[in-house]
Design an enzyme around this catalytic site. Structure first.
Site, mmCIF file in Angstrom:
data_model
loop_
_atom_site.group_PDB
_atom_site.id
_atom_site.type_symbol
_atom_site.label_atom_id
_atom_site.label_comp_id
_atom_site.label_asym_id
_atom_site.label_seq_id
_atom_site.Cartn_x
_atom_site.Cartn_y
_atom_site.Cartn_z
ATOM 1 N N CYS A 88 -64.999 -46.369 77.794
ATOM 2 C CA CYS A 88 -64.187 -47.153 78.731
ATOM 3 C C CYS A 88 -62.709 -46.971 78.435
ATOM 4 O O CYS A 88 -61.866 -47.298 79.247
ATOM 5 C CB CYS A 88 -64.570 -48.616 78.652
ATOM 6 S SG CYS A 88 -64.099 -49.371 77.107
ATOM 7 N N GLU A 118 -64.265 -43.962 89.057
ATOM 8 C CA GLU A 118 -64.489 -43.747 87.622
ATOM 9 C C GLU A 118 -65.607 -42.705 87.485
ATOM 10 O O GLU A 118 -66.740 -42.945 87.899
ATOM 11 C CB GLU A 118 -64.910 -45.057 86.946
ATOM 12 C CG GLU A 118 -65.110 -44.893 85.455
ATOM 13 C CD GLU A 118 -65.654 -46.150 84.760
ATOM 14 O OE1 GLU A 118 -66.408 -46.916 85.369
ATOM 15 O OE2 GLU A 118 -65.314 -46.346 83.577
HETATM 16 P P1 NAD Z 1 -73.767 -50.375 84.223
HETATM 17 O O1 NAD Z 1 -72.876 -51.342 84.906
HETATM 18 O O2 NAD Z 1 -74.567 -49.442 85.067
HETATM 19 O O3 NAD Z 1 -74.840 -51.163 83.312
HETATM 20 C C1 NAD Z 1 -74.452 -52.167 82.422
HETATM 21 C C2 NAD Z 1 -75.601 -53.149 82.273
HETATM 22 O O4 NAD Z 1 -75.891 -53.736 83.539
HETATM 23 C C3 NAD Z 1 -76.889 -52.500 81.769
HETATM 24 O O5 NAD Z 1 -77.485 -53.352 80.835
HETATM 25 C C4 NAD Z 1 -77.715 -52.359 83.031
HETATM 26 O O6 NAD Z 1 -79.105 -52.447 82.790
HETATM 27 C C5 NAD Z 1 -77.260 -53.526 83.879
HETATM 28 N N1 NAD Z 1 -77.333 -53.230 85.315
HETATM 29 C C6 NAD Z 1 -77.157 -52.020 85.914
HETATM 30 N N2 NAD Z 1 -77.296 -52.129 87.235
HETATM 31 C C7 NAD Z 1 -77.573 -53.422 87.498
HETATM 32 C C8 NAD Z 1 -77.809 -54.152 88.712
HETATM 33 N N3 NAD Z 1 -77.803 -53.567 89.899
HETATM 34 N N4 NAD Z 1 -78.032 -55.476 88.610
HETATM 35 C C9 NAD Z 1 -78.042 -56.092 87.412
HETATM 36 N N5 NAD Z 1 -77.828 -55.438 86.239
HETATM 37 C C10 NAD Z 1 -77.593 -54.125 86.288
HETATM 38 O O7 NAD Z 1 -72.872 -49.576 83.162
HETATM 39 P P2 NAD Z 1 -73.293 -48.331 82.277
HETATM 40 O O8 NAD Z 1 -73.402 -47.138 83.154
HETATM 41 O O9 NAD Z 1 -74.413 -48.677 81.390
HETATM 42 O O10 NAD Z 1 -71.989 -48.206 81.347
HETATM 43 C C11 NAD Z 1 -70.828 -47.538 81.730
HETATM 44 C C12 NAD Z 1 -69.813 -48.477 82.339
HETATM 45 O O11 NAD Z 1 -69.444 -49.474 81.404
HETATM 46 C C13 NAD Z 1 -68.517 -47.766 82.696
HETATM 47 O O12 NAD Z 1 -68.080 -48.257 83.935
HETATM 48 C C14 NAD Z 1 -67.563 -48.167 81.593
HETATM 49 O O13 NAD Z 1 -66.195 -48.127 81.932
HETATM 50 C C15 NAD Z 1 -68.026 -49.558 81.335
HETATM 51 N N6 NAD Z 1 -67.598 -50.028 80.011
HETATM 52 C C16 NAD Z 1 -66.572 -50.896 79.959
HETATM 53 C C17 NAD Z 1 -66.108 -51.343 78.742
HETATM 54 C C18 NAD Z 1 -64.952 -52.306 78.655
HETATM 55 O O14 NAD Z 1 -64.629 -52.724 77.549
HETATM 56 N N7 NAD Z 1 -64.327 -52.682 79.748
HETATM 57 C C19 NAD Z 1 -66.712 -50.899 77.552
HETATM 58 C C20 NAD Z 1 -67.784 -50.021 77.655
HETATM 59 C C21 NAD Z 1 -68.222 -49.594 78.899
#
Ligand code: NAD
Length: 498
Positions: free
Chosen positions: A281, A382
């Protein structure tokens, strides 16, 4: 094939799952395991275990809770290599990168080892005659964490050490893409002396997440992930009366002014753009060059990119590993296609790359675009892969305006040798975390972490002092003990100092 299941009430959940999901080894492309996807009933079982455990855990002396964290810290520190290898096997990042992740998580555990000091209240004597006032911080109850794939050990550690040390009990829903690190943490917490039910893990997807959001016994939800889901978690969690902190996605810009040290800037752009294959991120995804900076910076970046070695995370020679899943690899490749289609100049093309012997792994090589414009999809979205875009602007003000107009506000950086220019940046930029001659402001446990705008929903950045506030609530006590000054019934609202 390995089977990964939930951890509820101090043990692995034995029931057969109704649904499972694949867990890949991204380096080879093989399905290496299957993870149980929690049903509503399984989430309820975890919450019930946590609710029961809270009744006793909240009253365990703070020094004893702290001692569990000290022991957990020792275990994680001693076995960091084991944890890093588990991360690499499911996420794909290189082992040294995974070790860095563990180190950053350890620092939050260390911060939590200080919980006795962190939850101290305030005391004012004699606010009225014979009356004292003080505050105490109490845990919230059962709290939940929902975490992304990109830091499968560290991001959960941003949450549960502090939450648990503060006296809460925890239900973690880690990413279903790389779930094993959380299970290892659960086993190690138990070994460290944490009572059953204080820390629980449920694997799964939207079914589990939605149940967490509406469950009446969960008081607070911490989320880290992409912006659309962060917004969804914030809106639905708060609708159900929960305290929510939801950290979202990012599009981090790095501004390079013409007076910058171009060697330093090239090192930084390449390290922060391609480290962990861009799946951070805090990765830099846009390099904004001002004036003629691009003409001097890009050749230096190209030299460095040409030397990067992409390969399996377990190979000590690899600097960049594969992407996490085939779907994610295809998405990133789709963005590169789109960039070409929309007219950006593709300077280095990572499509189609695979190291010898790993042809089925989810690899994309480092990719560099020049002359990207803000209306292009690769600028707006992103990408979360090893794709760096260069945007050329004429003036410093244009660079600042570009960043401030971007909906994301997680991290940014400026490279310059002019202190005044750096100070202006730090003052004017609408972004939560700022690097000056550093590409990524590295998270530190004793400062909270979080972006602005669409990168964070809610009022609390994560861990650090804000984490303590998030996982505790304040109670104000006003006390008077019977004394000779007692004056009987008085219906008037007390006047100050009476
Ligand atoms: P994601 O949003 O797809 O998933 C995150 C979590 O949400 C997972 O546990 C997943 O199972 C759940 N999830 C996914 N889709 C869902 C839905 N439709 N309904 C309910 N829950 C759902 O993110 P990812 O692909 O696992 O991780 C990457 C993202 O995380 C990137 O956008 C990155 O920038 C972000 N990130 C942000 C930070 C920060 O500090 N701001 C840190 C790390 C990662």
């Amino acid at each position: 094939m390995k089977r990964i299941t939930h951890w509820i009430d101090g043990e692995e959940w034995s029931a057969d799952p109704e649904r499972t999901g694949p867990v890949y080894d991204p380096a080879t492309g093989q399905v290496a395991g299957e993870v149980a996807m929690a049903s509503v009933a399984e989430v309820d079982a975890a919450v019930e275990a946590a609710r029961k455990a809270f009744e006793e855990w909240r009253d365990v002396p703070v020094t004893r809770r702290q001692n569990v964290m000290f022991e957990f810290r020792r275990i994680v520190s001693d076995r960091r290599r084991q944890l890093a290898e588990v991360i690499t096997s499911e996420h794909g990042k290189t082992v040294p990168d995974a070790l860095g992740e563990v180190q950053r998580g350890l620092e939050v555990i260390e911060f939590a080892c200080n919980i006795a000091h962190l939850v101290k209240g305030e005391y004012s004597e004699q606010v009225s005659t014979g009356v004292d006032t003080y505050t105490i911080r109490q845990p919230l109850g059962v709290v939940a964490g929902i975490t992304p794939f990109n830091f499968p050990a560290m991001v959960p550690m941003w949450m549960y050490p502090l939450a648990i040390a503060a006296g809460n009990t925890f239900v973690l829903k880690p990413s279903e893409k790389d779930p094993s690190a959380s299970l290892l943490a659960a086993q190690w917490l138990a070994e460290a002396g944490l009572p059953p039910g204080v820390f629980n893990v449920v694997h799964g997807d939207k079914v589990a997440v939605d149940r967490i959001l509406e469950h009446p016994d969960i008081s607070a939800v911490s989320f880290v992930g992409s912006t659309p889901i962060a917004r969804y978690i914030y809106e639905n969690g708060t609708k159900h009366g929960k305290r929510v902190q939801a950290l979202g996605g990012a599009k981090n810009h790095m501004v390079v002014l013409p007076d910058a040290d171009m060697e330093l800037a090239a090192d930084a752009a390449v390290s922060a753009g391609f480290g962990s294959a861009g799946e951070r991120c805090m990765a830099i995804s846009v390099v904004v060059t001002v004036g003629d900076a691009a003409d001097r910076l890009l050749p230096k970046m190209l030299e460095r990119i040409a030397k990067l070695r992409t390969g399996p995370g377990t190979d000590p020679d690899s600097e960049m590993g594969p992407l996490v899943t085939p779907e994610h690899r295809d998405r990133v490749v789709g963005y590169i296609d789109k960039g070409v289609e929309e007219g950006a100049e593709l300077v280095v093309d990572g499509r189609g790359y695979a190291p010898e012997g790993y042809e089925n792994g989810f690899y994309v090589g480092p990719t560099l675009f020049d002359r990207v414009t803000p209306d292009m999809t690769i600028y707006k979205d992103e990408i979360f892969g090893p794709v760096l875009s260069t945007v050329r602007v004429d003036t410093y003000q244009e660079a600042i305006d570009l960043i401030n107009a971007n909906p994301y506000g997680n991290g940014t950086a400026v490279f310059t040798n002019d202190g005044g220019a750096a100070r202006l940046f730090q003052n004017q930029i609408q972004v939560g975390m700022v690097g000056i001659n550093l590409p990524i402001p590295v998270p530190l446990a004793f400062y909270s972490f979080g972006g602005w705008k669409d990168s964070l929903f809610g009022t609390h950045p994560i861990y650090g002092p804000h984490g303590v506030d998030f996982y505790t609530r304040q109670k104000v006590v006003i006390s008077r003990w019977p004394d000779p000054m007692h004056r009987g019934v008085d219906l008037g609202f007390p006047q100050h100092g009476s």
